[in-house]
Design a protein around this motif. Structure first.
Motif, short mmCIF file in Angstrom:
data_model
loop_
_atom_site.label_atom_id
_atom_site.label_comp_id
_atom_site.label_asym_id
_atom_site.label_seq_id
_atom_site.Cartn_x
_atom_site.Cartn_y
_atom_site.Cartn_z
N ARG A 171 24.39 47.74 47.67
CA ARG A 171 25.67 48.47 47.59
C ARG A 171 26.09 49.00 48.96
O ARG A 171 27.28 49.16 49.24
CB ARG A 171 25.57 49.61 46.57
CG ARG A 171 25.67 49.09 45.13
CD ARG A 171 25.06 50.06 44.16
NE ARG A 171 25.87 51.23 43.92
CZ ARG A 171 26.68 51.40 42.88
NH1 ARG A 171 26.80 50.46 42.00
NH2 ARG A 171 27.37 52.50 42.74
N MET A 175 27.66 46.21 50.77
CA MET A 175 29.02 45.99 50.25
C MET A 175 29.99 47.12 50.58
O MET A 175 31.14 47.08 50.18
CB MET A 175 28.98 45.80 48.73
CG MET A 175 28.42 44.47 48.27
SD MET A 175 29.16 43.03 49.05
CE MET A 175 30.85 43.09 48.49
N TYR A 181 29.95 50.13 49.53
CA TYR A 181 30.16 51.11 48.46
C TYR A 181 29.49 52.43 48.82
O TYR A 181 29.95 53.49 48.42
CB TYR A 181 29.60 50.55 47.16
CG TYR A 181 29.98 51.34 45.95
CD1 TYR A 181 31.26 51.23 45.41
CD2 TYR A 181 29.09 52.23 45.37
CE1 TYR A 181 31.64 51.97 44.32
CE2 TYR A 181 29.46 52.99 44.27
CZ TYR A 181 30.73 52.85 43.74
OH TYR A 181 31.10 53.60 42.66
N THR A 208 34.96 48.29 50.70
CA THR A 208 34.34 47.23 49.89
C THR A 208 35.22 45.98 49.81
O THR A 208 34.73 44.86 49.99
CB THR A 208 34.06 47.77 48.47
OG1 THR A 208 33.24 48.93 48.63
CG2 THR A 208 33.34 46.76 47.63
N HIS A 209 36.53 46.17 49.55
CA HIS A 209 37.37 44.99 49.38
C HIS A 209 37.55 44.21 50.68
O HIS A 209 37.68 43.00 50.68
CB HIS A 209 38.71 45.35 48.72
CG HIS A 209 39.66 46.11 49.59
ND1 HIS A 209 39.62 47.46 49.70
CD2 HIS A 209 40.66 45.69 50.38
CE1 HIS A 209 40.58 47.84 50.53
NE2 HIS A 209 41.22 46.79 50.96
N SER A 257 34.39 42.18 51.08
CA SER A 257 34.44 41.05 50.17
C SER A 257 35.33 39.94 50.74
O SER A 257 34.98 38.76 50.70
CB SER A 257 34.97 41.54 48.83
OG SER A 257 35.38 40.48 48.05
N TYR A 312 29.56 39.34 45.66
CA TYR A 312 28.53 40.22 45.10
C TYR A 312 28.56 40.15 43.58
O TYR A 312 29.60 40.40 42.96
CB TYR A 312 28.77 41.65 45.59
CG TYR A 312 27.80 42.69 45.07
CD1 TYR A 312 26.43 42.50 45.17
CD2 TYR A 312 28.26 43.88 44.51
CE1 TYR A 312 25.54 43.47 44.72
CE2 TYR A 312 27.37 44.86 44.06
CZ TYR A 312 26.01 44.64 44.17
OH TYR A 312 25.13 45.60 43.72
N PRO A 334 26.95 42.09 40.69
CA PRO A 334 26.14 43.28 40.45
C PRO A 334 25.16 43.13 39.29
O PRO A 334 25.31 42.23 38.45
CB PRO A 334 27.17 44.37 40.16
CG PRO A 334 28.39 43.66 39.75
CD PRO A 334 28.36 42.30 40.35
N ASP A 394 24.74 44.91 36.63
CA ASP A 394 25.26 45.09 35.27
C ASP A 394 26.40 44.09 34.95
O ASP A 394 27.17 44.33 34.04
CB ASP A 394 25.76 46.53 35.09
CG ASP A 394 26.90 46.88 36.03
OD1 ASP A 394 27.24 46.03 36.88
OD2 ASP A 394 27.46 47.98 35.92
N GLY A 434 29.30 43.56 35.24
CA GLY A 434 30.60 44.17 35.56
C GLY A 434 31.78 43.25 35.36
O GLY A 434 32.74 43.26 36.13
#
Lengths: 327, 235
Positions: free
Chosen positions: B45, B48, B50, B70-71, B74, B80, B82, B84, B86
């Motif tokens: 993270r 990235m 975050y 973050t964007h 990216s 990325y 993640p 979970d 997402g």
């Protein structure tokens, strides 16, 4: 959209086209408010349903639209409705940029409270600048020219149930098509992804603040246009139009109709306008009834009345199909 | 390609990462292994954008990305997926993949990128119109990787891609990751289970309590009994 949905929409459209010929004059007049609020709520719901931001100050944009129409028609003697709409889009956009730059940095209750605060600031501005806005007395809105045509020789009710009715319906149809395309475009899907999971949307390269700001601007412009349509119907603009309770009414309409359906808020405006008219003619405390109704809707059917109707329609269709299979 | 240099990361007042460094070269497969809570996700993270490191820096293709959002990171070419998954529940499988192609333009066309994602995860093509909520855990995981892949990244970061998957799905996802490697991007995979470390890993980093305690070739870690015990949680 499903075939049945398109047929249903066409039926409603056909009904709205003949409504001025078959409906009582007063009810036709009430329908104008439905058109105006529907356009306003298209904008409101872009922010609420598709972006996940609840604005409690959106009446501000109704005020921007309404006061623009008032200024142009009665102060500057520019009666052209199209000019009012274009200037409103421009002004609403500018106001939305200024407010949005601050508000979209926050979400949830903080966003709601900030929009409420800006709405009330605008209300105070309208109240205090008496020389400019007429203060609490407000400003009158003159009958507008539609598509360059002057209808001042017509009786006012005839104007409203004739040319203005079809003009408003036309604006609503155009606004609905535009909003439908927006929410189904890549931009609209990016908004949905931000609403669902802002962190993950960022991981895919979506700048969430920029998208939220754009949604806020578009939303403000649509609501502003709703305000322009509303102004000639009321014939008068006063600070009450931007008071927080008016923003609350917009939230009410959206929730009662069903915010998760594109057409839900429109149904909400019909319910709100009809009930307000009926209930307020019997009792003074009509908001008390509305409060109870809202509580009941939220508890019993969070998807709003449109969800109830959709479920009912599905149930009837299943029963018919089951009957056909049995026979 | 990617260089993480001596980063310290705090969450509130707790130091989560201490002096963490790792590198991933062009086309390299790097595996970050550690127990739950060791700091794997925090490291990813932070890469990235975050989380912001208090100390140290992160650079990608020679550019310092430590303070980038973050964007922006990216869009520079880091995909990325993640832990979970997402995925976006209200969007269809196809829309979930498609969305990545709108945010970053590359040499490949949108169609090519979407086609590639379906080629790697053919099972998803059958669920194109299904909403995210209607997918199983394994399918969501695949969709999450497919979505990151559709960005056409130079570096793909997969946070515990095998976590919570049935053994048959693990094999399927591992095969898909192998397919991705053949396409050429660098890959960083975080894993808590040593047995899930892919055979094709070039460099292995072991993280424990926010510190890198081992880095080297995967076969080298087999010689380190103490490290193996830590990874297995028996130390």
């Amino acid at each position: 959209m499903k075939k049945t949905g398109i047929v249903f929409l066409l039926l409603i459209l056909a009904f709205l086209l003949v409504w001025p010929f078959i409906g009582p004059e007063y009810q036709v007049y009430l329908t104008l408010s439905f058109f105006a609020y529907s356009v306003a709520l298209l904008g409101f719901n872009l922010l609420f349903n598709y972006t996940g931001l609840l604005s409690f100050g959106h009446a501000l944009f109704i005020g921007v639209g309404g006061y623009t129409a008032a200024f142009l028609t009665s102060r500057f003697h520019i009666p052209y409705m199209e000019v009012s709409i274009l200037v409103t889009i421009l002004l609403s956009g500018v106001v939305a940029i200024l407010i949005g730059l601050i508000c979209v940095r926050y979400i949830k209750i903080y966003f709601a409270m900030l929009t409420l605060a800006f709405g009330m600031l605008f209300h105070s501005f309208l109240m205090k600048t008496y020389h400019l806005t007429g203060g609490d007395e407000g400003m009158s809105v003159e009958q507008p020219y539609l598509l360059g045509m002057d209808f001042s020789s017509m009786d006012q009710m005839a104007f409203f149930s004739g040319p203005y009715y079809y003009y408003s319906l036309g604006v609503l149809i155009l606004a609905s098509i535009a909003m439908w395309r927006i929410v189904h475009s890549p931009f609209g899907l990016c908004l949905t992804s931000i609403r669902d999971n802002p962190d993950k949307a960022e991981y895919l390269g979506i700048g969430i603040r920029k998208y939220r700001l754009l949604a806020f601007i578009i939303s403000g412009c649509f609501t502003g246009v709703g305000g322009v349509l509303l102004a000639p119907i009321t014939g008068h603009m006063d600070p009450g139009m931007v008071f927080w309770t008016h923003s609350g009414d917009m939230v009410f309409m959206t929730l009662v109709g069903g915010f998760s359906n594109f057409f839900g808020p429109m149904l909400g405006t019909v319910i709100f306008i009809t009930l307000r008219d009926v209930i307020s003619s019997y009792i003074e405390y009509w908001r008390l009834i509305f409060g109870a109704l809202l509580a009941a809707i939220v508890i019993l059917s969070p998807g709003g009345v449109i969800e109830v109707l959709t479920n009912l329609f599905t149930l009837i269709r299943r029963k018919i199909m089951a009957g056909e299979n049995a026979s | 390609m990617l260089s993480v240099d001596s980063i310290d990361v705090f969450i509130k007042s707790s130091r989560i990462l201490r002096n963490v460094s790792l590198k991933a070269g062009k086309g390299e497969v790097v595996c970050l292994i550690g127990r739950n809570g060791a700091g794997k996700t925090t490291t990813l993270r932070t890469i990235m954008g975050y989380l912001r490191p208090e100390k140290g820096s992160v650079s990608f293709q020679g550019e310092d990305i430590t303070r980038k959002s973050t964007h922006e990171i990216s869009r520079l070419g880091i995909g990325y997926a993640p832990e979970d998954s997402g995925i976006f529940p209200d969007l269809t499988t196809h829309e979930n993949i498609e969305i990545s192609t709108w945010t970053k333009t590359t040499e490949k066309s949108e169609e090519e990128r979407i086609k590639l994602a379906y080629k790697v995860f053919p099972v998803l093509e059958g669920y194109k119109k299904r909403k995210g909520t209607q997918l199983s855990g394994g399918e969501r995981k695949m969709l999450s990787i497919a979505r990151a892949l559709a960005l056409d990244p130079e570096l793909l970061i997969l946070d515990e891609p095998f976590e919570g998957l049935a053994p048959t799905i693990v094999t399927e996802v591992a095969r898909s990751i192998q397919d991705i490697i053949k396409m050429g991007p660098s890959i960083i995979i975080s894993e808590s289970n040593i047995y899930h470390v892919p055979d094709f890993t070039d460099t292995l980093y072991v993280i424990e309590r926010g510190e890198i305690i081992f880095s080297g070739r995967p076969e080298e870690v087999a010689q380190e009994k103490g490290i193996l015990k830590i990874i297995a949680g028996t130390a």
